[in-house]
Write a protein that holds these residues in place. Structure first.
Motif, PDB file in Angstrom:
ATOM      1  N   MET A   1      50.966  73.882  39.046  1.00  0.00           N
ATOM      2  CA  MET A   1      50.637  73.481  40.535  1.00  0.00           C
ATOM      3  C   MET A   1      50.681  71.964  40.543  1.00  0.00           C
ATOM      4  N   ASN A   2      50.599  71.352  41.731  1.00  0.00           N
ATOM      5  CA  ASN A   2      50.996  70.375  42.663  1.00  0.00           C
ATOM      6  C   ASN A   2      49.975  70.045  43.228  1.00  0.00           C
ATOM      7  N   HIS A   3      49.662  68.579  42.750  1.00  0.00           N
ATOM      8  CA  HIS A   3      49.036  68.041  43.678  1.00  0.00           C
ATOM      9  C   HIS A   3      49.342  66.770  44.382  1.00  0.00           C
ATOM     10  N   VAL A   4      49.821  66.185  45.410  1.00  0.00           N
ATOM     11  CA  VAL A   4      49.764  65.384  46.244  1.00  0.00           C
ATOM     12  C   VAL A   4      48.517  64.369  46.230  1.00  0.00           C
ATOM     13  N   ILE A   5      49.088  63.443  45.731  1.00  0.00           N
ATOM     14  CA  ILE A   5      47.200  62.183  46.599  1.00  0.00           C
ATOM     15  C   ILE A   5      47.924  61.266  46.484  1.00  0.00           C
ATOM     16  N   SER A   6      47.160  59.374  47.248  1.00  0.00           N
ATOM     17  CA  SER A   6      46.782  59.148  46.863  1.00  0.00           C
ATOM     18  C   SER A   6      47.409  58.469  46.079  1.00  0.00           C
ATOM     19  N   LEU A   7      47.778  57.044  46.320  1.00  0.00           N
ATOM     20  CA  LEU A   7      47.461  56.182  45.473  1.00  0.00           C
ATOM     21  C   LEU A   7      46.306  55.593  44.491  1.00  0.00           C
ATOM     22  N   ARG A   8      45.811  55.635  45.796  1.00  0.00           N
ATOM     23  CA  ARG A   8      43.929  55.220  45.495  1.00  0.00           C
ATOM     24  C   ARG A   8      43.363  56.191  44.300  1.00  0.00           C
ATOM     25  N   PHE A   9      44.200  57.008  43.623  1.00  0.00           N
ATOM     26  CA  PHE A   9      43.495  58.424  43.532  1.00  0.00           C
ATOM     27  C   PHE A   9      43.926  59.063  41.609  1.00  0.00           C
ATOM     28  N   LEU A  10      45.607  57.594  41.862  1.00  0.00           N
ATOM     29  CA  LEU A  10      45.984  58.038  41.224  1.00  0.00           C
ATOM     30  C   LEU A  10      45.342  57.888  39.179  1.00  0.00           C
ATOM     31  N   ILE A  11      44.804  56.494  39.331  1.00  0.00           N
ATOM     32  CA  ILE A  11      44.552  56.397  37.861  1.00  0.00           C
ATOM     33  C   ILE A  11      42.861  57.772  37.413  1.00  0.00           C
ATOM     34  N   ASN A  12      42.903  57.988  38.475  1.00  0.00           N
ATOM     35  CA  ASN A  12      41.393  59.407  38.054  1.00  0.00           C
ATOM     36  C   ASN A  12      42.575  60.363  37.682  1.00  0.00           C
ATOM     37  N   HIS A  13      43.132  60.508  38.163  1.00  0.00           N
ATOM     38  CA  HIS A  13      44.183  62.026  38.107  1.00  0.00           C
ATOM     39  C   HIS A  13      44.993  61.540  36.341  1.00  0.00           C
ATOM     40  N   TRP A  14      45.534  60.751  36.415  1.00  0.00           N
ATOM     41  CA  TRP A  14      45.754  60.160  35.221  1.00  0.00           C
ATOM     42  C   TRP A  14      45.253  60.451  33.970  1.00  0.00           C
ATOM     43  N   ARG A  15      44.007  59.937  34.392  1.00  0.00           N
ATOM     44  CA  ARG A  15      42.800  60.697  33.063  1.00  0.00           C
ATOM     45  C   ARG A  15      42.599  62.062  32.846  1.00  0.00           C
ATOM     46  N   LEU A  16      42.473  62.607  34.221  1.00  0.00           N
ATOM     47  CA  LEU A  16      42.485  64.541  33.758  1.00  0.00           C
ATOM     48  C   LEU A  16      43.886  64.644  33.484  1.00  0.00           C
ATOM     49  N   PHE A  17      44.946  64.381  33.914  1.00  0.00           N
ATOM     50  CA  PHE A  17      46.140  65.514  33.599  1.00  0.00           C
ATOM     51  C   PHE A  17      47.075  65.108  32.648  1.00  0.00           C
ATOM     52  N   ALA A  18      46.908  63.735  32.209  1.00  0.00           N
ATOM     53  CA  ALA A  18      47.685  63.010  31.118  1.00  0.00           C
ATOM     54  C   ALA A  18      46.692  62.571  29.930  1.00  0.00           C
ATOM     55  N   MET A  19      45.188  62.777  30.070  1.00  0.00           N
ATOM     56  CA  MET A  19      44.812  62.004  28.642  1.00  0.00           C
ATOM     57  C   MET A  19      43.916  63.335  27.903  1.00  0.00           C
ATOM     58  N   ARG A  20      43.980  62.979  26.503  1.00  0.00           N
ATOM     59  CA  ARG A  20      42.921  63.637  26.097  1.00  0.00           C
ATOM     60  C   ARG A  20      42.189  62.847  25.287  1.00  0.00           C
ATOM     61  N   ASP A  21      40.894  63.077  24.891  1.00  0.00           N
ATOM     62  CA  ASP A  21      39.608  61.580  24.410  1.00  0.00           C
ATOM     63  C   ASP A  21      40.334  60.255  23.939  1.00  0.00           C
ATOM     64  N   GLY A  22      40.613  59.982  25.397  1.00  0.00           N
ATOM     65  CA  GLY A  22      40.687  58.636  25.369  1.00  0.00           C
ATOM     66  C   GLY A  22      42.202  57.943  25.024  1.00  0.00           C
ATOM     67  N   TYR A  23      43.258  59.085  25.101  1.00  0.00           N
ATOM     68  CA  TYR A  23      44.573  58.525  24.662  1.00  0.00           C
ATOM     69  C   TYR A  23      45.244  59.623  25.900  1.00  0.00           C
ATOM     70  N   THR A  24      46.228  58.637  26.043  1.00  0.00           N
ATOM     71  CA  THR A  24      47.516  59.414  26.885  1.00  0.00           C
ATOM     72  C   THR A  24      48.222  60.514  25.746  1.00  0.00           C
ATOM     73  N   LEU A  25      48.390  61.752  26.272  1.00  0.00           N
ATOM     74  CA  LEU A  25      49.339  62.653  25.965  1.00  0.00           C
ATOM     75  C   LEU A  25      50.560  61.864  25.484  1.00  0.00           C
ATOM     76  N   HIS A  26      51.062  62.598  24.763  1.00  0.00           N
ATOM     77  CA  HIS A  26      53.035  62.043  24.907  1.00  0.00           C
ATOM     78  C   HIS A  26      53.944  63.660  25.668  1.00  0.00           C
ATOM     79  N   SER A  27      53.292  64.319  25.965  1.00  0.00           N
ATOM     80  CA  SER A  27      53.569  65.448  26.524  1.00  0.00           C
ATOM     81  C   SER A  27      53.513  65.306  28.037  1.00  0.00           C
ATOM     82  N   THR A  28      53.697  63.605  28.607  1.00  0.00           N
ATOM     83  CA  THR A  28      52.798  63.497  29.764  1.00  0.00           C
ATOM     84  C   THR A  28      55.183  63.121  30.171  1.00  0.00           C
ATOM     85  N   VAL A  29      55.119  63.303  31.268  1.00  0.00           N
ATOM     86  CA  VAL A  29      56.864  62.981  31.299  1.00  0.00           C
ATOM     87  C   VAL A  29      56.511  62.155  33.507  1.00  0.00           C
ATOM     88  N   ILE A  30      56.646  61.242  33.255  1.00  0.00           N
ATOM     89  CA  ILE A  30      56.855  60.146  34.826  1.00  0.00           C
ATOM     90  C   ILE A  30      58.689  60.145  35.205  1.00  0.00           C
TER      91      ILE A  30
END
Length: 96
Positions: A1-30
């Protein structure tokens, strides 16, 4: 699944898709997503392979520039305590 977002919503999407329990998941790839016509957009791959591509006014000229732009925004949010870029502790325990 692909999501195209504006920079404004980047942090919300990072929290949703790259974090768990307040920490970043090691499997996240930039990475950098190439665009038709040339240039690159910052992007990351989070939970369950979800691709998040950051829409910008103009693509950046190189892959490195796109990745660094994303890292700079994330680091700023980390410094402001809006996200935590530290690796999730469960991942650290698995590596030990």
């Amino acid at each position: 699944m692909n999501h195209v977002i504006s920079l404004r919503f980047l942090i919300n999407h990072w929290r949703l898709f790259a974090m768990r329990d307040g920490y970043t998941l090691h499997s996240t790839v930039i990475y950098a997503e190439s665009v038709l016509g040339g240039g690159y957009l910052p992007a990351f791959i989070g939970k369950e392979g979800t691709k998040i591509i950051v829409r910008m006014n103009a693509p950046l000229p190189t892959e490195l520039a796109a990745r660094l732009a994303l890292r700079n925004v994330l680091w700023g949010a980390h410094i402001e305590n809006r996200i935590n870029l530290n690796e999730h502790p469960a991942t650290q325990e698995l590596a030990a």
